[in-house]
Design a protein around this motif. Structure first.
Motif, short mmCIF file in Angstrom:
data_model
loop_
_atom_site.label_atom_id
_atom_site.label_comp_id
_atom_site.label_asym_id
_atom_site.label_seq_id
_atom_site.Cartn_x
_atom_site.Cartn_y
_atom_site.Cartn_z
N TRP A 275 0.86 -1.22 0.00
CA TRP A 275 -0.04 0.10 0.06
C TRP A 275 0.92 1.37 0.09
N ARG A 276 0.51 2.39 -0.48
CA ARG A 276 0.88 3.68 -0.26
C ARG A 276 -0.03 4.86 0.14
N ALA A 277 0.48 5.53 1.00
CA ALA A 277 -0.19 6.54 1.75
C ALA A 277 0.60 7.83 1.59
N VAL A 278 -0.38 8.88 1.16
CA VAL A 278 0.33 10.11 0.57
C VAL A 278 0.02 11.07 1.78
N PHE A 279 0.87 11.73 2.22
CA PHE A 279 0.66 12.71 3.47
C PHE A 279 0.88 13.88 3.05
N ASP A 280 0.89 14.98 3.93
CA ASP A 280 1.15 16.47 3.65
C ASP A 280 2.47 16.75 3.23
N LYS A 281 3.59 15.98 3.75
CA LYS A 281 4.82 15.93 3.94
C LYS A 281 5.52 14.97 3.64
N ALA A 282 5.09 13.62 3.05
CA ALA A 282 5.86 12.35 2.95
C ALA A 282 4.88 11.41 2.12
N THR A 283 5.37 10.51 1.67
CA THR A 283 4.60 9.30 1.30
C THR A 283 5.34 8.15 2.04
N VAL A 284 4.33 7.12 2.19
CA VAL A 284 4.75 6.04 3.08
C VAL A 284 4.37 4.66 2.18
N ASP A 285 5.58 3.90 1.55
CA ASP A 285 5.18 2.74 0.82
C ASP A 285 5.51 1.46 1.70
N TYR A 286 4.58 0.58 1.79
CA TYR A 286 4.56 -0.76 2.29
C TYR A 286 4.44 -1.88 1.33
N ASP A 287 5.57 -2.96 1.25
CA ASP A 287 5.23 -3.88 0.17
C ASP A 287 6.17 -5.04 0.90
N ARG A 288 5.41 -5.90 1.09
CA ARG A 288 5.98 -7.25 1.84
C ARG A 288 7.09 -7.81 0.93
N SER A 289 6.77 -7.76 -0.37
CA SER A 289 7.89 -8.36 -1.17
C SER A 289 9.12 -7.41 -1.43
N ASN A 290 9.36 -6.35 -1.01
CA ASN A 290 10.54 -5.57 -0.98
C ASN A 290 11.22 -5.60 0.04
N THR A 291 12.63 -5.42 0.13
CA THR A 291 13.48 -5.06 1.29
C THR A 291 14.15 -3.95 1.17
N PRO A 292 13.76 -2.72 1.71
CA PRO A 292 12.98 -2.84 3.20
C PRO A 292 11.53 -2.89 2.79
N MET A 293 10.60 -3.27 3.44
CA MET A 293 9.03 -3.42 3.31
C MET A 293 8.64 -1.96 3.49
N LEU A 294 8.97 -1.40 4.31
CA LEU A 294 8.47 0.00 4.83
C LEU A 294 9.27 0.93 4.59
N MET A 295 9.22 2.17 3.67
CA MET A 295 9.89 3.29 3.41
C MET A 295 9.16 4.46 3.58
N VAL A 296 9.72 5.44 3.97
CA VAL A 296 9.24 6.75 4.20
C VAL A 296 9.96 7.97 3.11
N TYR A 297 9.30 8.39 2.18
CA TYR A 297 9.85 9.37 1.03
C TYR A 297 9.12 10.61 1.46
N PRO A 298 10.09 11.40 2.36
CA PRO A 298 9.56 12.95 2.52
C PRO A 298 9.80 13.75 1.23
N TRP A 299 8.83 14.85 1.42
CA TRP A 299 8.65 15.70 0.12
C TRP A 299 10.09 16.21 -0.07
N GLU A 300 10.53 16.57 1.39
CA GLU A 300 12.09 17.27 1.45
C GLU A 300 13.04 16.26 1.99
N GLY A 301 14.29 16.07 1.49
CA GLY A 301 14.94 15.19 2.29
C GLY A 301 15.19 13.99 1.62
N LYS A 302 16.02 12.96 2.04
CA LYS A 302 16.27 11.66 1.37
C LYS A 302 15.16 10.62 2.08
N PRO A 303 14.77 9.63 1.24
CA PRO A 303 13.96 8.52 1.72
C PRO A 303 14.65 7.85 2.86
N TYR A 304 13.81 7.24 3.72
CA TYR A 304 14.58 6.29 4.73
C TYR A 304 13.70 5.28 5.34
#
Length: 104
Positions: free
Chosen positions: A1-30
């Motif tokens: 699933w993907r959730a889009v927020f005011d200042k970031a997007t969060v991706d969760y995918d059990r088939s990926n490593t890492p499964m959970l990632m945060v993509y802020p609108w500014e800065g690096k993903p973590y």
């Protein structure tokens, strides 16, 4: 699933490593520090949330599979209700893309 927020997007995918990632609108993903990995040997132990370690949809999927095996039509959520839900979700997507009200 993907959730889009005011200042970031969060991706969760059990088939990926890492499964959970945060993509802020500014800065690096973590990758958040507190990620509970999915396991094929998951149990129904509490995660401290309102779902078990089996996942959010385990009971729903298990019920559907049991209905299929028994040749029984689902009565908790019927195929017709599922179709209507998909219709609403697709309407939400259409509205989100166009910015316009969607009627059913």
């Amino acid at each position: 699933w993907r959730a889009v927020f005011d200042k970031a997007t969060v991706d969760y995918d059990r088939s990926n490593t890492p499964m959970l990632m945060v993509y802020p609108w500014e800065g690096k993903p973590y990758e958040p520090e507190l990620v509970i990995p999915y396991s094929a040997e998951a149990s129904s132990e509490s995660t401290g949330l309102n779902i078990t370690s089996l996942g959010a949809y385990y009971n729903e999927i298990r019920y559907f599979i049991d209905c299929l095996k028994a040749g029984r039509t689902p009565s908790v959520v019927t195929p017709e209700q599922a179709r209507e839900t998909i219709k609403v979700v697709l309407g939400e997507v259409k509205s989100g893309v166009s910015g316009e009200k969607v009627s059913f």
